[in-house]
Design a protein around this motif. Sequence first.
Motif, short mmCIF file in Angstrom:
data_model
loop_
_atom_site.label_atom_id
_atom_site.label_comp_id
_atom_site.label_asym_id
_atom_site.label_seq_id
_atom_site.Cartn_x
_atom_site.Cartn_y
_atom_site.Cartn_z
N MET A 1 10.19 12.85 -9.91
CA MET A 1 10.02 14.25 -9.56
C MET A 1 11.36 14.98 -9.55
SD MET A 1 7.64 16.24 -8.97
CE MET A 1 7.08 17.67 -8.20
N GLN A 2 12.39 14.30 -9.13
CA GLN A 2 13.72 14.91 -9.09
C GLN A 2 14.21 15.26 -10.49
OE1 GLN A 2 15.26 15.93 -6.40
NE2 GLN A 2 16.91 16.78 -7.65
N ILE A 3 13.85 14.42 -11.46
CA ILE A 3 14.25 14.68 -12.85
C ILE A 3 13.59 15.98 -13.33
CG2 ILE A 3 14.07 13.84 -15.23
CD1 ILE A 3 14.28 11.01 -14.08
N LEU A 4 12.30 16.15 -13.02
CA LEU A 4 11.60 17.37 -13.41
C LEU A 4 12.23 18.59 -12.75
CD1 LEU A 4 9.23 18.75 -14.85
CD2 LEU A 4 7.88 18.33 -12.79
N ASN A 5 12.56 18.48 -11.47
CA ASN A 5 13.23 19.59 -10.77
C ASN A 5 14.57 19.91 -11.40
OD1 ASN A 5 11.22 20.09 -8.94
ND2 ASN A 5 12.07 18.74 -7.37
N ASN A 6 15.32 18.89 -11.78
CA ASN A 6 16.62 19.11 -12.44
C ASN A 6 16.45 19.81 -13.79
OD1 ASN A 6 17.98 17.94 -10.30
ND2 ASN A 6 18.12 15.93 -11.28
N ILE A 7 15.42 19.40 -14.53
CA ILE A 7 15.17 20.03 -15.84
C ILE A 7 14.77 21.50 -15.64
CG2 ILE A 7 13.60 20.05 -17.82
CD1 ILE A 7 13.54 16.97 -17.60
N LEU A 8 13.86 21.75 -14.69
CA LEU A 8 13.43 23.12 -14.43
C LEU A 8 14.58 23.99 -13.90
CD1 LEU A 8 9.89 22.50 -12.92
CD2 LEU A 8 10.46 23.30 -15.22
N ASP A 9 15.42 23.42 -13.03
CA ASP A 9 16.59 24.15 -12.54
C ASP A 9 17.51 24.51 -13.69
OD1 ASP A 9 15.75 24.15 -9.94
OD2 ASP A 9 17.04 22.49 -9.30
N PHE A 10 17.73 23.55 -14.59
CA PHE A 10 18.60 23.82 -15.73
C PHE A 10 18.01 24.94 -16.60
CE2 PHE A 10 19.43 23.19 -20.26
CZ PHE A 10 20.80 23.45 -20.28
N LEU A 11 16.69 24.85 -16.86
CA LEU A 11 16.05 25.87 -17.69
C LEU A 11 16.18 27.26 -17.06
CD1 LEU A 11 12.79 24.10 -18.91
CD2 LEU A 11 14.79 24.72 -20.27
N TYR A 12 15.94 27.33 -15.74
CA TYR A 12 15.99 28.63 -15.10
C TYR A 12 17.42 29.11 -14.89
CZ TYR A 12 15.38 32.48 -11.93
OH TYR A 12 15.44 33.72 -11.36
N TYR A 13 18.23 28.30 -14.18
CA TYR A 13 19.58 28.73 -13.83
C TYR A 13 20.56 28.64 -14.99
CZ TYR A 13 17.93 28.69 -9.04
OH TYR A 13 17.24 28.95 -7.90
N GLY A 14 20.30 27.75 -15.92
CA GLY A 14 21.22 27.57 -17.04
C GLY A 14 20.91 28.42 -18.25
N ILE A 15 19.62 28.76 -18.43
CA ILE A 15 19.23 29.49 -19.65
C ILE A 15 18.59 30.84 -19.32
CG2 ILE A 15 17.76 29.43 -21.70
CD1 ILE A 15 18.09 26.38 -21.71
N LEU A 16 17.48 30.83 -18.57
CA LEU A 16 16.73 32.07 -18.35
C LEU A 16 17.50 33.11 -17.53
CD1 LEU A 16 13.12 30.73 -17.74
CD2 LEU A 16 14.03 31.83 -19.77
N GLN A 17 18.06 32.70 -16.41
CA GLN A 17 18.76 33.67 -15.56
C GLN A 17 19.95 34.30 -16.29
OE1 GLN A 17 20.57 32.23 -11.94
NE2 GLN A 17 20.09 34.16 -10.89
N PRO A 18 20.82 33.51 -16.95
CA PRO A 18 21.91 34.15 -17.70
C PRO A 18 21.40 35.05 -18.84
CG PRO A 18 22.40 31.83 -17.39
CD PRO A 18 21.00 32.05 -16.92
N LEU A 19 20.30 34.65 -19.48
CA LEU A 19 19.73 35.48 -20.54
C LEU A 19 19.25 36.81 -19.98
CD1 LEU A 19 18.71 35.76 -23.51
CD2 LEU A 19 16.55 34.80 -22.67
N PHE A 20 18.50 36.77 -18.88
CA PHE A 20 18.01 38.01 -18.27
C PHE A 20 19.14 38.89 -17.76
CE2 PHE A 20 13.80 35.73 -17.34
CZ PHE A 20 13.24 36.20 -18.50
N LEU A 21 20.17 38.28 -17.17
CA LEU A 21 21.30 39.06 -16.69
C LEU A 21 22.07 39.71 -17.84
CD1 LEU A 21 22.59 36.77 -13.80
CD2 LEU A 21 21.34 38.93 -13.60
#
Length: 197
Positions: A1-21
Amino acid sequence: MQILNNILDFLYYGILQPLFLTIRALLDLVFLESLSALSISQSGQVVVVAICTVLLAFFLRSWLKVEAREKVFRKKFTAQKAQRDTIGIIPDPKSRDALYTSADQSIDEDFNTYLAQHYFRYVLIYLLPLFLVMAWLNSSLDAQVLPVASGQAYLFLLPSQPLGMQGVSVTLLFLLSYILSLIVGFQLKKRLFRKGK
């Protein structure tokens, strides 16, 4: 489960949030800061953005060829109904009823497919840009930005406070401008189309 959380965190904080900003900063620069440089008030900026959103909707409508698709469907639907009406000349009632049922099912299926596609295009053309632009405007001209720029949390105050409203918010002005611009745009399009015939 931690791996999935890490992947989702990376997708959101690493890709989506910088893209939206980045998109937000780009839109701020192109629209709000450039219009501010032209000494256009924040309420004027909201109206200009609403008009540009309507222009985007008309561009998407043209790009997706909505009128052509509707015309093709109407022609096909009329032909299917005319073909179904010819079934009445069959003398055998059981065969005629079976063919009516089959034809009606085919017409219903085509109409339901058209309706689903129509509503999908409606969401894609009008609602998605509307909500995305409203989210951007509300984050760029939010309750923290407006008081610093204008001394109040509204674009402008209403002295008589109708319906208990103290002022006009970004969302209210944007929605009213968007709807009015759509109405004017469709009226102009109808008149230009009539003259073009």
